[in-house]
Design a protein around this motif. Sequence first.
Motif, PDB file in Angstrom:
ATOM      1  N   ASN A  14       0.809  -1.206   0.000  1.00 30.19           N
ATOM      2  CA  ASN A  14       0.000   0.000   0.000  1.00 30.19           C
ATOM      3  C   ASN A  14       0.849   1.266   0.000  1.00 30.19           C
ATOM      4  O   ASN A  14       0.321   2.366  -0.073  1.00 30.19           O
ATOM      5  CB  ASN A  14      -0.926   0.024   1.219  1.00 30.19           C
ATOM      6  N   VAL A  15       2.157   1.135   0.131  1.00 26.19           N
ATOM      7  CA  VAL A  15       3.034   2.285   0.194  1.00 26.19           C
ATOM      8  C   VAL A  15       3.589   2.578  -1.197  1.00 26.19           C
ATOM      9  O   VAL A  15       4.142   1.712  -1.857  1.00 26.19           O
ATOM     10  CB  VAL A  15       4.207   2.030   1.174  1.00 26.19           C
ATOM     11  N   ASN A  16       3.444   3.832  -1.647  1.00 25.99           N
ATOM     12  CA  ASN A  16       3.958   4.237  -2.944  1.00 25.99           C
ATOM     13  C   ASN A  16       5.402   4.683  -2.768  1.00 25.99           C
ATOM     14  O   ASN A  16       5.690   5.869  -2.604  1.00 25.99           O
ATOM     15  CB  ASN A  16       3.097   5.364  -3.523  1.00 25.99           C
ATOM     16  N   TYR A  17       6.339   3.716  -2.798  1.00 23.69           N
ATOM     17  CA  TYR A  17       7.734   4.038  -2.579  1.00 23.69           C
ATOM     18  C   TYR A  17       8.286   4.924  -3.689  1.00 23.69           C
ATOM     19  O   TYR A  17       9.145   5.766  -3.444  1.00 23.69           O
ATOM     20  CB  TYR A  17       8.561   2.754  -2.465  1.00 23.69           C
ATOM     21  N   GLU A  18       7.824   4.755  -4.901  1.00 28.73           N
ATOM     22  CA  GLU A  18       8.284   5.571  -6.014  1.00 28.73           C
ATOM     23  C   GLU A  18       8.005   7.043  -5.743  1.00 28.73           C
ATOM     24  O   GLU A  18       8.861   7.909  -5.960  1.00 28.73           O
ATOM     25  CB  GLU A  18       7.592   5.125  -7.307  1.00 28.73           C
ATOM     26  N   GLN A  19       6.827   7.336  -5.210  1.00 29.09           N
ATOM     27  CA  GLN A  19       6.474   8.721  -4.904  1.00 29.09           C
ATOM     28  C   GLN A  19       7.336   9.271  -3.771  1.00 29.09           C
ATOM     29  O   GLN A  19       7.769  10.429  -3.807  1.00 29.09           O
ATOM     30  CB  GLN A  19       4.996   8.823  -4.533  1.00 29.09           C
ATOM     31  N   ILE A  20       7.599   8.444  -2.757  1.00 28.05           N
ATOM     32  CA  ILE A  20       8.435   8.857  -1.643  1.00 28.05           C
ATOM     33  C   ILE A  20       9.848   9.194  -2.125  1.00 28.05           C
ATOM     34  O   ILE A  20      10.414  10.234  -1.767  1.00 28.05           O
ATOM     35  CB  ILE A  20       8.486   7.762  -0.565  1.00 28.05           C
ATOM     36  N   LEU A  21      10.406   8.329  -2.958  1.00 28.77           N
ATOM     37  CA  LEU A  21      11.754   8.557  -3.468  1.00 28.77           C
ATOM     38  C   LEU A  21      11.807   9.773  -4.378  1.00 28.77           C
ATOM     39  O   LEU A  21      12.754  10.556  -4.341  1.00 28.77           O
ATOM     40  CB  LEU A  21      12.228   7.317  -4.239  1.00 28.77           C
ATOM     41  N   ARG A  22      10.770   9.945  -5.167  1.00 31.00           N
ATOM     42  CA  ARG A  22      10.746  11.057  -6.121  1.00 31.00           C
ATOM     43  C   ARG A  22      10.647  12.395  -5.409  1.00 31.00           C
ATOM     44  O   ARG A  22      11.228  13.385  -5.833  1.00 31.00           O
ATOM     45  CB  ARG A  22       9.576  10.882  -7.096  1.00 31.00           C
ATOM     46  N   GLN A  23       9.926  12.436  -4.286  1.00 29.67           N
ATOM     47  CA  GLN A  23       9.712  13.690  -3.576  1.00 29.67           C
ATOM     48  C   GLN A  23      10.734  13.931  -2.461  1.00 29.67           C
ATOM     49  O   GLN A  23      10.696  14.983  -1.817  1.00 29.67           O
ATOM     50  CB  GLN A  23       8.303  13.721  -2.991  1.00 29.67           C
ATOM     51  N   SER A  24      11.637  13.006  -2.256  1.00 29.66           N
ATOM     52  CA  SER A  24      12.636  13.168  -1.207  1.00 29.66           C
ATOM     53  C   SER A  24      13.522  14.380  -1.482  1.00 29.66           C
ATOM     54  O   SER A  24      13.940  14.604  -2.625  1.00 29.66           O
ATOM     55  CB  SER A  24      13.508  11.916  -1.111  1.00 29.66           C
ATOM     56  N   PRO A  25      13.846  15.187  -0.452  1.00 28.22           N
ATOM     57  CA  PRO A  25      14.757  16.314  -0.643  1.00 28.22           C
ATOM     58  C   PRO A  25      16.202  15.876  -0.820  1.00 28.22           C
ATOM     59  O   PRO A  25      17.054  16.656  -1.245  1.00 28.22           O
ATOM     60  CB  PRO A  25      14.592  17.129   0.648  1.00 28.22           C
ATOM     61  N   ASN A  26      16.487  14.609  -0.502  1.00 30.06           N
ATOM     62  CA  ASN A  26      17.828  14.050  -0.674  1.00 30.06           C
ATOM     63  C   ASN A  26      17.974  13.418  -2.045  1.00 30.06           C
ATOM     64  O   ASN A  26      17.034  12.817  -2.565  1.00 30.06           O
ATOM     65  CB  ASN A  26      18.124  12.996   0.396  1.00 30.06           C
ATOM     66  N   GLY A  27      19.156  13.550  -2.616  1.00 26.41           N
ATOM     67  CA  GLY A  27      19.434  12.837  -3.853  1.00 26.41           C
ATOM     68  C   GLY A  27      19.572  11.360  -3.567  1.00 26.41           C
ATOM     69  O   GLY A  27      20.286  10.965  -2.645  1.00 26.41           O
ATOM     70  N   ILE A  28      18.885  10.521  -4.323  1.00 27.11           N
ATOM     71  CA  ILE A  28      18.918   9.073  -4.109  1.00 27.11           C
ATOM     72  C   ILE A  28      19.267   8.386  -5.417  1.00 27.11           C
ATOM     73  O   ILE A  28      18.616   8.612  -6.441  1.00 27.11           O
ATOM     74  CB  ILE A  28      17.576   8.553  -3.569  1.00 27.11           C
ATOM     75  N   VAL A  29      20.292   7.542  -5.363  1.00 23.27           N
ATOM     76  CA  VAL A  29      20.765   6.823  -6.547  1.00 23.27           C
ATOM     77  C   VAL A  29      20.860   5.345  -6.201  1.00 23.27           C
ATOM     78  O   VAL A  29      21.468   4.974  -5.197  1.00 23.27           O
ATOM     79  CB  VAL A  29      22.146   7.341  -7.000  1.00 23.27           C
ATOM     80  N   PHE A  30      20.246   4.504  -7.022  1.00 24.94           N
ATOM     81  CA  PHE A  30      20.369   3.052  -6.879  1.00 24.94           C
ATOM     82  C   PHE A  30      21.317   2.534  -7.952  1.00 24.94           C
ATOM     83  O   PHE A  30      21.251   2.968  -9.109  1.00 24.94           O
ATOM     84  CB  PHE A  30      19.027   2.350  -7.068  1.00 24.94           C
ATOM     85  N   THR A  31      22.172   1.586  -7.551  1.00 29.71           N
ATOM     86  CA  THR A  31      22.984   0.876  -8.545  1.00 29.71           C
ATOM     87  C   THR A  31      22.836  -0.623  -8.318  1.00 29.71           C
ATOM     88  O   THR A  31      22.413  -1.065  -7.247  1.00 29.71           O
ATOM     89  CB  THR A  31      24.481   1.241  -8.443  1.00 29.71           C
ATOM     90  N   ASP A  32      23.203  -1.399  -9.332  1.00 32.04           N
ATOM     91  CA  ASP A  32      23.219  -2.850  -9.154  1.00 32.04           C
ATOM     92  C   ASP A  32      24.568  -3.268  -8.593  1.00 32.04           C
ATOM     93  O   ASP A  32      25.391  -2.429  -8.204  1.00 32.04           O
ATOM     94  CB  ASP A  32      22.896  -3.572 -10.469  1.00 32.04           C
TER      95      ASP A  32
END
Length: 210
Positions: A14-32
């Motif tokens: 039920n949690v929209n993690y994509e929205q949370i990450l998109r609106q975060s004031p911190n820069g967030i980068v995922f790598t493999d």
Amino acid sequence: KSMLYGGKGMSVQNVNYEQILRQSPNGIVFTDNDFQIRYFNDAAERLTGLKKENVVDRCFFDIFPQMVPYRETLHEDRINRITINDNHLCVRNFVNLDDNGSRRTRVFIMHNYYDDLALATELEKTEQVMEELQEIIEGSFDGILVTDGEGNVLLVNQSYVRNTDIKKEELIGHNIKELINPVWMKNSVALLAIEQKQPVSLHHTTKHGK
């Protein structure tokens, strides 16, 4: 799986993690595992001046050569400072593991060093003002009790305790409604002021007859 939020069970679906990450004031980068960039949020674009379409699927260290000296120490819990496009950034990372304990994703979190410093300075000034205000209130001969807009007690001085014979621990963190009773506190001036949104005076007799 589920997690607790506000004392209630809530499914992670039920949690929209994509929205949370998109609106975060911190820069967030995922790598493999090979440090290929798989996700680059809006704040990362703003902080670095780079466009996500130009960095996704490319090697993290090619995009951020400033991080190459820290590559061998990424496993340590530390904050690395780099400069990119005149922005002074703090970079922290951690590994996201799957259910089997295998490394799945590495997450890099970026924020502006000087923004953090300015915020810390502002918080320090606010704390200093609050400490001075507390000293002024505590030194007042008048009994003073402060609540928020819902009647939760935030602050009370020793004169209030002395005048009402109510201990601080019975007040701080409690709602003023808990004190209302038909014997010695039929109403609260704080609640009346909240309800009427104007100054209120009330004659009150304490439980010890004052």
